[in-house]
Design a protein around this motif. Structure first.
Motif, short mmCIF file in Angstrom:
data_model
loop_
_atom_site.label_atom_id
_atom_site.label_comp_id
_atom_site.label_asym_id
_atom_site.label_seq_id
_atom_site.Cartn_x
_atom_site.Cartn_y
_atom_site.Cartn_z
N HIS A 27 0.82 -1.21 0.00
CA HIS A 27 0.00 0.00 0.00
C HIS A 27 0.85 1.26 0.00
O HIS A 27 0.51 2.25 -0.65
N ILE A 30 2.17 1.78 -3.57
CA ILE A 30 1.10 2.25 -4.45
C ILE A 30 0.77 3.71 -4.18
O ILE A 30 0.72 4.54 -5.10
N THR A 31 0.58 4.05 -2.91
CA THR A 31 0.23 5.42 -2.53
C THR A 31 1.34 6.41 -2.87
O THR A 31 1.09 7.47 -3.44
N THR A 32 2.55 6.08 -2.53
CA THR A 32 3.69 6.99 -2.73
C THR A 32 4.03 7.14 -4.21
O THR A 32 4.50 8.19 -4.63
N SER A 33 3.77 6.11 -4.99
CA SER A 33 4.14 6.14 -6.41
C SER A 33 3.10 6.80 -7.31
O SER A 33 3.39 7.10 -8.47
N GLN A 34 1.90 7.01 -6.78
CA GLN A 34 0.86 7.63 -7.61
C GLN A 34 1.31 8.98 -8.12
O GLN A 34 1.90 9.77 -7.39
N ASN A 35 1.04 9.21 -9.40
CA ASN A 35 1.38 10.48 -10.07
C ASN A 35 2.88 10.77 -10.06
O ASN A 35 3.28 11.93 -10.09
N GLN A 36 3.70 9.73 -9.97
CA GLN A 36 5.15 9.88 -10.01
C GLN A 36 5.68 9.21 -11.27
O GLN A 36 5.00 8.39 -11.87
N ILE A 39 8.68 4.21 -9.29
CA ILE A 39 8.09 3.50 -8.15
C ILE A 39 8.94 3.79 -6.93
O ILE A 39 10.17 3.68 -6.98
#
Length: 137
Positions: A27, A30-36, A39
């Motif tokens: 999680h 997924i959360t930290t990588s969003q819109n990046q 990864i």
């Protein structure tokens, strides 16, 4: 070595069981990588994961007791490999389907065994190679 031996600060950040830790890591990625564009993990989780990794190497993976079991573990894996090479129909449906699609049998069997947890590999070994216990009711 048990769950309670993992430093409390690491368990607080990552979780109090293997399942919780995996959930936290997935999680967080997924959360930290969003819109990046790549990864990544959050700083707190990444630090805790690296500390847990160092702890596991020091206390589990390179522990003399664990190292002393390597030959036995290797034998277990070799016997499972040989068994599944002779009985490929007993691997998972997903892996067997890949075999039907023409993937090399030895690679499929290796991948199947590599996906096993230690506990599952031991359970399968016991199921396949050890005599069933007599039960009296």
């Amino acid at each position: 070595m048990g769950e309670e031996d993992i430093p409390p600060a690491l368990r607080q950040v990552l979780g109090f069981s293997t399942r919780e830790r995996l959930n936290t890591l997935i999680h967080d990625i997924i959360t930290t990588s969003q819109n990046q564009n790549d990864i990544r993990m959050s700083g707190e989780v990444e630090r805790a994961m690296n500390e847990l990794r160092a702890f596991m190497f020091a206390h589990v993976y390179t522990n003399p007791v664990a190292k002393g079991e390597e030959d036995r573990a290797e034998g277990l894996l070799e016997r499972l490999f040989t068994y599944y090479m002779e009985h490929p129909e007993e691997i998972s449906r997903t892996n067997y389907h890949m075999l039907e699609m023409g993937e090399p049998k030895d690679r499929i069997i290796c991948d199947y065994i590599a996906g096993m947890t230690d506990q599952y590999a031991i359970a399968k070994y016991n199921e396949i190679f050890l005599p069933k216990q007599w039960q009296v009711y």
